[in-house]
Design a protein around this motif. Structure first.
Motif, PDB file in Angstrom:
ATOM      1  N   ALA A 170       0.831  -1.210   0.000  1.00  0.00           N
ATOM      2  CA  ALA A 170       0.000   0.000   0.000  1.00  0.00           C
ATOM      3  C   ALA A 170       0.867   1.263   0.000  1.00  0.00           C
ATOM      4  CB  ALA A 170      -0.935  -0.008   1.211  1.00  0.00           C
ATOM      5  N   GLY A 171       1.910   1.276   0.824  1.00  0.00           N
ATOM      6  CA  GLY A 171       2.790   2.448   0.886  1.00  0.00           C
ATOM      7  C   GLY A 171       3.521   2.668  -0.433  1.00  0.00           C
ATOM      8  N   GLU A 172       3.863   1.566  -1.075  1.00  0.00           N
ATOM      9  CA  GLU A 172       4.540   1.645  -2.381  1.00  0.00           C
ATOM     10  C   GLU A 172       3.600   2.315  -3.393  1.00  0.00           C
ATOM     11  OE1 GLU A 172       5.603  -2.338  -3.364  1.00  0.00           O
ATOM     12  OE2 GLU A 172       6.737  -1.753  -5.154  1.00  0.00           O
ATOM     13  N   ALA A 173       2.314   1.978  -3.335  1.00  0.00           N
ATOM     14  CA  ALA A 173       1.335   2.593  -4.240  1.00  0.00           C
ATOM     15  C   ALA A 173       1.261   4.099  -3.970  1.00  0.00           C
ATOM     16  CB  ALA A 173      -0.032   1.942  -4.063  1.00  0.00           C
ATOM     17  N   PHE A 174       1.214   4.485  -2.690  1.00  0.00           N
ATOM     18  CA  PHE A 174       1.222   5.924  -2.356  1.00  0.00           C
ATOM     19  C   PHE A 174       2.482   6.580  -2.919  1.00  0.00           C
ATOM     20  CE2 PHE A 174      -2.088   5.073   0.792  1.00  0.00           C
ATOM     21  CZ  PHE A 174      -2.769   6.277   0.861  1.00  0.00           C
ATOM     22  N   LYS A 176       4.497   5.586  -5.397  1.00  0.00           N
ATOM     23  CA  LYS A 176       4.575   5.624  -6.864  1.00  0.00           C
ATOM     24  C   LYS A 176       3.618   6.654  -7.450  1.00  0.00           C
ATOM     25  CE  LYS A 176       6.377   0.974  -7.635  1.00  0.00           C
ATOM     26  NZ  LYS A 176       6.042  -0.447  -7.885  1.00  0.00           N
ATOM     27  N   VAL A 177       2.423   6.743  -6.886  1.00  0.00           N
ATOM     28  CA  VAL A 177       1.459   7.740  -7.382  1.00  0.00           C
ATOM     29  C   VAL A 177       1.997   9.143  -7.112  1.00  0.00           C
ATOM     30  CG1 VAL A 177      -0.829   8.737  -6.905  1.00  0.00           C
ATOM     31  CG2 VAL A 177      -0.592   6.282  -7.316  1.00  0.00           C
ATOM     32  N   SER A 178       2.596   9.336  -5.952  1.00  0.00           N
ATOM     33  CA  SER A 178       3.159  10.641  -5.613  1.00  0.00           C
ATOM     34  C   SER A 178       4.269  11.025  -6.596  1.00  0.00           C
ATOM     35  CB  SER A 178       3.702  10.584  -4.181  1.00  0.00           C
ATOM     36  OG  SER A 178       4.495  11.686  -3.909  1.00  0.00           O
ATOM     37  N   LEU A 183       5.095  14.808  -6.840  1.00  0.00           N
ATOM     38  CA  LEU A 183       4.963  15.293  -5.460  1.00  0.00           C
ATOM     39  C   LEU A 183       6.103  14.821  -4.559  1.00  0.00           C
ATOM     40  CD1 LEU A 183       1.123  14.656  -5.030  1.00  0.00           C
ATOM     41  CD2 LEU A 183       2.247  16.859  -5.412  1.00  0.00           C
ATOM     42  N   GLY A 184       7.045  14.050  -5.123  1.00  0.00           N
ATOM     43  CA  GLY A 184       8.220  13.654  -4.353  1.00  0.00           C
ATOM     44  C   GLY A 184       8.047  12.359  -3.581  1.00  0.00           C
ATOM     45  N   TYR A 185       9.114  12.006  -2.855  1.00  0.00           N
ATOM     46  CA  TYR A 185       9.192  10.753  -2.108  1.00  0.00           C
ATOM     47  C   TYR A 185       9.580  11.050  -0.671  1.00  0.00           C
ATOM     48  CZ  TYR A 185      11.197   6.487  -0.274  1.00  0.00           C
ATOM     49  OH  TYR A 185      11.488   5.413   0.530  1.00  0.00           O
ATOM     50  N   SER A 218      -4.180  -6.267  -3.867  1.00  0.00           N
ATOM     51  CA  SER A 218      -3.481  -5.918  -5.103  1.00  0.00           C
ATOM     52  C   SER A 218      -3.660  -4.413  -5.300  1.00  0.00           C
ATOM     53  CB  SER A 218      -4.100  -6.673  -6.286  1.00  0.00           C
ATOM     54  OG  SER A 218      -3.624  -6.122  -7.486  1.00  0.00           O
ATOM     55  N   PHE A 219      -2.551  -3.678  -5.321  1.00  0.00           N
ATOM     56  CA  PHE A 219      -2.656  -2.218  -5.439  1.00  0.00           C
ATOM     57  C   PHE A 219      -2.118  -1.663  -6.750  1.00  0.00           C
ATOM     58  CE2 PHE A 219      -2.677  -2.929  -0.801  1.00  0.00           C
ATOM     59  CZ  PHE A 219      -3.934  -2.396  -0.544  1.00  0.00           C
ATOM     60  N   SER A 220      -1.471  -2.524  -7.556  1.00  0.00           N
ATOM     61  CA  SER A 220      -0.852  -1.955  -8.758  1.00  0.00           C
ATOM     62  C   SER A 220      -1.916  -1.478  -9.749  1.00  0.00           C
ATOM     63  CB  SER A 220       0.126  -2.938  -9.399  1.00  0.00           C
ATOM     64  OG  SER A 220      -0.579  -3.971  -9.998  1.00  0.00           O
ATOM     65  N   GLY A 221      -3.115  -2.086  -9.729  1.00  0.00           N
ATOM     66  CA  GLY A 221      -4.191  -1.671 -10.638  1.00  0.00           C
ATOM     67  C   GLY A 221      -4.670  -0.258 -10.345  1.00  0.00           C
ATOM     68  N   ILE A 222      -4.731   0.115  -9.076  1.00  0.00           N
ATOM     69  CA  ILE A 222      -5.175   1.479  -8.724  1.00  0.00           C
ATOM     70  C   ILE A 222      -4.139   2.477  -9.239  1.00  0.00           C
ATOM     71  CG2 ILE A 222      -5.953   3.041  -6.890  1.00  0.00           C
ATOM     72  CD1 ILE A 222      -6.460   0.699  -5.087  1.00  0.00           C
ATOM     73  N   LYS A 223      -2.865   2.101  -9.064  1.00  0.00           N
ATOM     74  CA  LYS A 223      -1.771   2.970  -9.512  1.00  0.00           C
ATOM     75  C   LYS A 223      -1.843   3.168 -11.040  1.00  0.00           C
ATOM     76  CE  LYS A 223       1.899   0.826 -10.300  1.00  0.00           C
ATOM     77  NZ  LYS A 223       2.846  -0.260 -10.065  1.00  0.00           N
ATOM     78  N   THR A 224      -2.119   2.071 -11.776  1.00  0.00           N
ATOM     79  CA  THR A 224      -2.238   2.168 -13.238  1.00  0.00           C
ATOM     80  C   THR A 224      -3.443   3.028 -13.606  1.00  0.00           C
ATOM     81  OG1 THR A 224      -1.326  -0.041 -13.348  1.00  0.00           O
ATOM     82  CG2 THR A 224      -2.332   0.791 -15.368  1.00  0.00           C
ATOM     83  N   ALA A 225      -4.540   2.861 -12.862  1.00  0.00           N
ATOM     84  CA  ALA A 225      -5.740   3.660 -13.144  1.00  0.00           C
ATOM     85  C   ALA A 225      -5.456   5.149 -12.968  1.00  0.00           C
ATOM     86  CB  ALA A 225      -6.885   3.218 -12.220  1.00  0.00           C
ATOM     87  N   VAL A 226      -4.614   5.493 -11.992  1.00  0.00           N
ATOM     88  CA  VAL A 226      -4.243   6.904 -11.797  1.00  0.00           C
ATOM     89  C   VAL A 226      -3.453   7.391 -13.014  1.00  0.00           C
ATOM     90  CG1 VAL A 226      -2.861   8.515 -10.403  1.00  0.00           C
ATOM     91  CG2 VAL A 226      -4.251   6.783  -9.266  1.00  0.00           C
TER      92      VAL A 226
END
Ligand code: KG4
Ligand code: ZN
Length: 362
Positions: A170-174, A176-178, A183-185, A218-226
């Motif tokens: 989950a944190g990885e998704a946050f 990667k989206v950032s 918005l940085g890391y 599974s969180f990679s799909g949300i990241k792709t959707a973004v």
């Protein structure tokens, strides 16, 4: 000097060099954390080689800080608890070798601790700050940059993994989206902040496996959707950025809450623990609190400084076992300890065989 049994705890599994002194499983005397965020920020993620080097540079100072804050010297230590895995092998080895060297010099036992068990035991340390002590058994959600897993925690040392992420944590998704949004890391805290000014219903991002897949995530799909959303609408203005952050966050939180509450219901426990860096998220905290209260479940979430990586939680997880070793007169004997980059937290103690765990739906 009191006759308390002081132990030192060391954590270096990822990008925090941390040390803590405890005089009981819930009695924290000091906690020092050196964060490497500034080193890794420019790369948008943790660079393992730089992490190991930074641990080497920081660990002695961090241990000395913890000893000074506790008002004790090395010679007062009766044992050492250290993270043995899972994590970055080069990083783990720095903490482990430091613990081994110090343990040998002091002739005290060195006890290996599972990083995830540390996260699960963190809320017990907050009891002295007025937090309710979680009651065993409980369902524990560990959500961080490296992990997103659900556990049935039957008793201290007796854990059953119910589910884990099949791709990103989950944190990885946050994060990667950032990064994608410029918005940085790390990205969790900044998305959390932006989301407070946005509309979480503005964009209907998917909730992957919310109703199926057992307790896996599974969180990679949300990241792709973004990413796809950004491709179609172009660069967002300030208002659209807040809406996007809020909608993304809501999708992640929805899945975490849905699965955690379902697991608690299915397993038949009355308490839920949420821990790890993502447990700092304000929306996850409020949504989980509301869902648990509606289900009649007690929720325990440690204060933020105990959610992110720290050594206090490693001491909390290792204290009782270390005390038994100290009281039985054990001396230094840690020649064969080795870092474990991957290490599943399973039914880790010998008590596992005696404790009947309820059947859960998979
Ligand atoms: O537990 P932790 O310090 O280290 C790991 O073991 O990974 O967790 C760090 C993770 C990062 O991915 C960071 O973005 C996330 O926790 N995080 C948050 C928040 N604060 C930290 N995620 C969402 N909302 C937050 N407020
Ligand atoms: Zn962690």
């Amino acid at each position: 000097m009191s006759d308390a049994t002081y132990i030192l705890a060391i954590e270096s599994s990822c990008d925090e060099t941390a040390a803590a002194v405890l005089s009981g499983p819930r009695t924290l005397c000091s906690s020092a954390v050196h964060s490497q965020i500034e080193i890794h920020r420019q790369y948008g993620g943790v660079v393992p080689e730089l992490a190991s080097r930074s641990h080497v540079m920081a660990i002695d100072t961090v241990v000395n800080d913890a000893l000074r804050e506790a008002g004790i010297s090395r010679n007062d230590l009766r044992g050492i608890a250290v993270t043995m895995g899972p994590g970055l092998v080069g990083s783990l080895l720095v903490g482990l070798e430091y613990a081994r060297g110090l343990g040998w010099a002091l002739d005290v036992p060195v006890h290996p601790v599972h990083h995830i068990e540390g996260h699960l035991r963190a809320p017990f340390l907050a009891v002295s700050e007025g937090f309710d002590e979680p009651e065993w058994p409980f369902v524990g959600l560990v959500v961080s940059g490296g992990h997103s897993s659900l556990y049935h925690c039957a008793a201290p040392g007796v854990y059953e993994e119910l589910g884990r992420t099949l791709d990103d944590a989950a944190g990885e998704a946050f994060d990667k989206v950032s990064k994608h949004l410029g918005l940085g890391y790390p990205g969790g805290a900044v998305i959390d902040r932006l989301a407070r000014g946005g509309n979480s219903e503005a964009i209907a991002f998917p909730r992957p496996m919310a109703k199926k897949g057992g307790y896996h995530f599974s969180f990679s799909g949300i990241k792709t959707a973004v990413s796809l959303h950004l491709e179609s609408v172009g660069e967002p203005d300030d208002e659209a950025l807040c809406d996007l952050a809020a909608s993304f966050q809501e999708a992640v939180v929805d899945v975490l809450v849905e699965k955690t509450v379902r697991a608690a219901r299915d397993v038949g426990v009355k308490t839920v623990v949420v821990t790890g860096g993502v447990a700092c998220n304000s929306r996850l905290r409020s949504a989980m609190a509301a869902a648990c209260s509606a289900e009649g479940l007690r929720l325990s979430v440690p204060p933020p400084r105990l959610c992110t990586d720290n050594a206090a939680m490693i001491g909390a997880a290792g204290y009782d076992a270390l005390l038994r070793r100290i009281e039985s007169g054990e001396r230094f004997d840690a020649w064969d300890l080795n870092a474990r980059a991957t290490w599943r937290l399973a039914k880790a103690s010998s008590r596992a065989a005696q404790v009947k765990t309820p059947k859960v739906r998979s």
